[in-house]
Design a protein around this motif. Structure first.
Motif, mmCIF file in Angstrom:
data_model
loop_
_atom_site.group_PDB
_atom_site.id
_atom_site.type_symbol
_atom_site.label_atom_id
_atom_site.label_comp_id
_atom_site.label_asym_id
_atom_site.label_seq_id
_atom_site.Cartn_x
_atom_site.Cartn_y
_atom_site.Cartn_z
ATOM 1 N N VAL A 1 0.837 -1.193 0.000
ATOM 2 C CA VAL A 1 0.000 0.000 0.000
ATOM 3 C C VAL A 1 0.876 1.248 0.000
ATOM 4 O O VAL A 1 1.809 1.358 0.804
ATOM 5 C CB VAL A 1 -0.935 0.034 1.229
ATOM 6 C CG1 VAL A 1 -1.819 1.290 1.192
ATOM 7 C CG2 VAL A 1 -1.796 -1.219 1.282
ATOM 8 N N PHE A 2 0.576 2.151 -0.906
ATOM 9 C CA PHE A 2 1.216 3.471 -0.916
ATOM 10 C C PHE A 2 0.110 4.500 -0.716
ATOM 11 O O PHE A 2 -0.839 4.555 -1.494
ATOM 12 C CB PHE A 2 1.930 3.725 -2.237
ATOM 13 C CG PHE A 2 2.577 5.079 -2.313
ATOM 14 C CD1 PHE A 2 3.728 5.357 -1.598
ATOM 15 C CD2 PHE A 2 2.025 6.088 -3.079
ATOM 16 C CE1 PHE A 2 4.329 6.608 -1.656
ATOM 17 C CE2 PHE A 2 2.608 7.342 -3.143
ATOM 18 C CZ PHE A 2 3.766 7.605 -2.434
ATOM 19 N N ALA A 3 0.212 5.286 0.354
ATOM 20 C CA ALA A 3 -0.871 6.207 0.724
ATOM 21 C C ALA A 3 -0.416 7.660 0.673
ATOM 22 O O ALA A 3 0.756 7.970 0.911
ATOM 23 C CB ALA A 3 -1.385 5.884 2.123
ATOM 24 N N LYS A 4 -1.362 8.532 0.344
ATOM 25 C CA LYS A 4 -1.129 9.975 0.358
ATOM 26 C C LYS A 4 -2.269 10.653 1.112
ATOM 27 O O LYS A 4 -3.437 10.281 0.962
ATOM 28 C CB LYS A 4 -1.083 10.539 -1.066
ATOM 29 C CG LYS A 4 0.053 10.019 -1.935
ATOM 30 C CD LYS A 4 -0.031 10.617 -3.333
ATOM 31 C CE LYS A 4 1.042 10.056 -4.253
ATOM 32 N NZ LYS A 4 0.919 10.602 -5.626
ATOM 33 N N VAL A 5 -1.925 11.653 1.914
ATOM 34 C CA VAL A 5 -2.915 12.487 2.590
ATOM 35 C C VAL A 5 -2.884 13.859 1.932
ATOM 36 O O VAL A 5 -1.818 14.436 1.727
ATOM 37 C CB VAL A 5 -2.619 12.610 4.096
ATOM 38 C CG1 VAL A 5 -3.630 13.537 4.766
ATOM 39 C CG2 VAL A 5 -2.651 11.236 4.756
ATOM 40 N N TYR A 6 -4.067 14.381 1.605
ATOM 41 C CA TYR A 6 -4.180 15.663 0.908
ATOM 42 C C TYR A 6 -4.925 16.669 1.777
ATOM 43 O O TYR A 6 -5.835 16.315 2.543
ATOM 44 C CB TYR A 6 -4.977 15.518 -0.396
ATOM 45 C CG TYR A 6 -4.428 14.536 -1.387
ATOM 46 C CD1 TYR A 6 -3.611 14.952 -2.441
ATOM 47 C CD2 TYR A 6 -4.754 13.186 -1.305
ATOM 48 C CE1 TYR A 6 -3.121 14.041 -3.370
ATOM 49 C CE2 TYR A 6 -4.275 12.271 -2.225
ATOM 50 C CZ TYR A 6 -3.462 12.709 -3.260
ATOM 51 O OH TYR A 6 -2.996 11.808 -4.180
ATOM 52 N N GLN A 7 -4.546 17.937 1.611
ATOM 53 C CA GLN A 7 -5.274 19.036 2.233
ATOM 54 C C GLN A 7 -5.880 19.894 1.132
ATOM 55 O O GLN A 7 -5.232 20.173 0.113
ATOM 56 C CB GLN A 7 -4.340 19.892 3.093
ATOM 57 C CG GLN A 7 -5.064 21.007 3.835
ATOM 58 C CD GLN A 7 -4.077 21.880 4.588
ATOM 59 O OE1 GLN A 7 -2.991 22.158 4.085
ATOM 60 N NE2 GLN A 7 -4.439 22.325 5.771
ATOM 61 N N GLY A 8 -7.141 20.283 1.316
ATOM 62 C CA GLY A 8 -7.813 21.129 0.340
ATOM 63 C C GLY A 8 -8.503 22.290 1.017
ATOM 64 O O GLY A 8 -8.224 22.600 2.173
ATOM 65 N N LYS A 9 -9.430 22.927 0.316
ATOM 66 C CA LYS A 9 -10.171 24.056 0.871
ATOM 67 C C LYS A 9 -11.326 23.545 1.711
ATOM 68 O O LYS A 9 -12.406 23.236 1.206
ATOM 69 C CB LYS A 9 -10.689 24.946 -0.263
ATOM 70 C CG LYS A 9 -9.581 25.569 -1.109
ATOM 71 C CD LYS A 9 -10.138 26.399 -2.249
ATOM 72 C CE LYS A 9 -9.022 27.003 -3.083
ATOM 73 N NZ LYS A 9 -9.543 27.793 -4.230
ATOM 74 N N GLY A 10 -11.080 23.433 3.010
ATOM 75 C CA GLY A 10 -12.120 22.934 3.909
ATOM 76 C C GLY A 10 -12.384 21.449 3.773
ATOM 77 O O GLY A 10 -13.397 20.952 4.262
ATOM 78 N N LYS A 11 -11.465 20.735 3.133
ATOM 79 C CA LYS A 11 -11.631 19.302 2.949
ATOM 80 C C LYS A 11 -10.294 18.597 3.103
ATOM 81 O O LYS A 11 -9.230 19.197 2.923
ATOM 82 C CB LYS A 11 -12.214 18.983 1.563
ATOM 83 C CG LYS A 11 -13.597 19.572 1.321
ATOM 84 C CD LYS A 11 -14.121 19.209 -0.058
ATOM 85 C CE LYS A 11 -15.417 19.938 -0.383
ATOM 86 N NZ LYS A 11 -16.501 19.581 0.537
ATOM 87 N N VAL A 12 -10.367 17.298 3.413
ATOM 88 C CA VAL A 12 -9.181 16.452 3.522
ATOM 89 C C VAL A 12 -9.439 15.213 2.671
ATOM 90 O O VAL A 12 -10.577 14.747 2.559
ATOM 91 C CB VAL A 12 -8.927 16.043 4.990
ATOM 92 C CG1 VAL A 12 -7.736 15.089 5.085
ATOM 93 C CG2 VAL A 12 -8.699 17.277 5.851
ATOM 94 N N ALA A 13 -8.398 14.688 2.066
ATOM 95 C CA ALA A 13 -8.546 13.489 1.252
ATOM 96 C C ALA A 13 -7.395 12.537 1.522
ATOM 97 O O ALA A 13 -6.306 12.947 1.949
ATOM 98 C CB ALA A 13 -8.599 13.843 -0.232
#
Length: 313
Positions: A210-222
């Protein structure tokens, strides 16, 4: 874990060995349904879908002859058959393998033989990761009996309600911004989203990488998981995605998209998840969330702890 400018705001654990933690029982939906026997040779044998350590009851219109009721190959898989009046009780010791099917012949006291096939939980449908197992099956010899017609009507009404709920869910998802963003992330079109990567990590057990990424956005997380199935025989799929508050375990909704329904042996696929910032609010206070990914056998494959600072910045 590789360091990042957001160290301390994200704690990501991709388990090196699939955890023995299982998805809650709500993930595995019990099913009560009727089946009507047919003498037409083109109609195949009815299947009974069972789950490990969960009792399934078959109820017939007439008493069952226990001396002539047999389950082939049950040793090591199920407890010995139990017959009580007009009921046959199945109790699997463990989950059956994906390709297992055990022949069962139930003989009624009037000599009627009913062939059945005992199988693992009902195959999953697209966007429905909850495997279905039978809790009770009512077996009827004739479609014309009142009990059979009533059971069939109730089953049809239940299926109609389920389809109506699914259609409504699909309609909402089609117009959902979060589902659209999840689809873009799953397809690799990150540039078309407001997200930027704040954390990366990889992990491997004996049959999954598994290769995982955490993202930050405008009022959201992915979060996206690129999964490679190293198992030489069994496909990999998601059984459930669970998002809940760290304190209190209050569950939250998420938008999920995958590139494939199942990852074949040796293949790869992506699971993308988008979390709205409102999910971090609990009783008016920002709180941490725990994101869990459960694979097809119910084992927890990955855990992500998301800190509210991801949406507070």
């Amino acid at each position: 874990m590789r360091s990042s400018p957001f160290a301390g705001s994200v704690l990501l654990f991709v388990l090196l060995t699939a955890s023995t933690t299982k998805a809650s029982d709500r993930c595995d939906r019990p099913q009560q349904r009727p089946i009507t026997l047919s003498e037409h040779p083109s109609n195949g044998t009815h299947s009974v879908y069972v789950k490990g350590q969960v009792i399934t009851t078959l109820r017939f219109e007439q008493p069952v002859d226990p001396s002539k009721t047999k389950l082939i190959g049950w040793e090591g898989r199920l407890e010995p058959l139990t017959v009580v009046g007009n009921k046959v009780i199945l109790e699997p010791i463990r989950d059956l393998n994906r390709d297992e099917g055990l022949p069962l012949v139930v003989t009624l006291t009037d000599g009627t033989e009913v062939p059945l096939l005992v199988r693992p939980p009902w195959p999953k449908r697209d966007n429905d990761w909850a495997p279905i197992h039978d809790q009770q099956i009512d077996v009827f010899k004739s479609r014309d009996s009142y009990a059979s017609m009533h059971a069939s009507l109730m089953d049809a009404l239940a299926q109609n309600n389920t389809l109506s709920e699914e259609n409504e869910r699909y309609r909402k998802e089609e117009s959902s911004e979060d589902h659209a963003l999840a689809a873009l992330l799953a397809s690799g079109a990150v540039a078309q989203t407001p997200f930027k990567v704040v954390e990366r990590i990889s992990g491997r057990d004996g049959d999954t990488e598994v290769f995982a990424k955490v993202y930050q956005g405008k009022g959201k997380v992915a979060v996206s998981f690129n999964v490679k199935n190293l198992d030489p025989e069994k496909p990999w799929s998601v059984q459930r995605i669970r998002l809940a508050t760290m304190n209190g375990g209050h569950e939250r909704t998420v938008a999920v998209r995958t590139t494939v329904r199942e990852i074949t042996p040796g293949g790869s696929g992506v699971v993308a998840i988008v979390v709205d910032g409102s999910a971090f609010v609990d009783d008016g206070v920002l709180t941490s969330l725990m994101l869990e990914v459960y694979r097809q056998d119910g084992l927890r494959q990955a855990v992500v702890q998301l800190d509210p600072s991801l949406v507070a910045r």
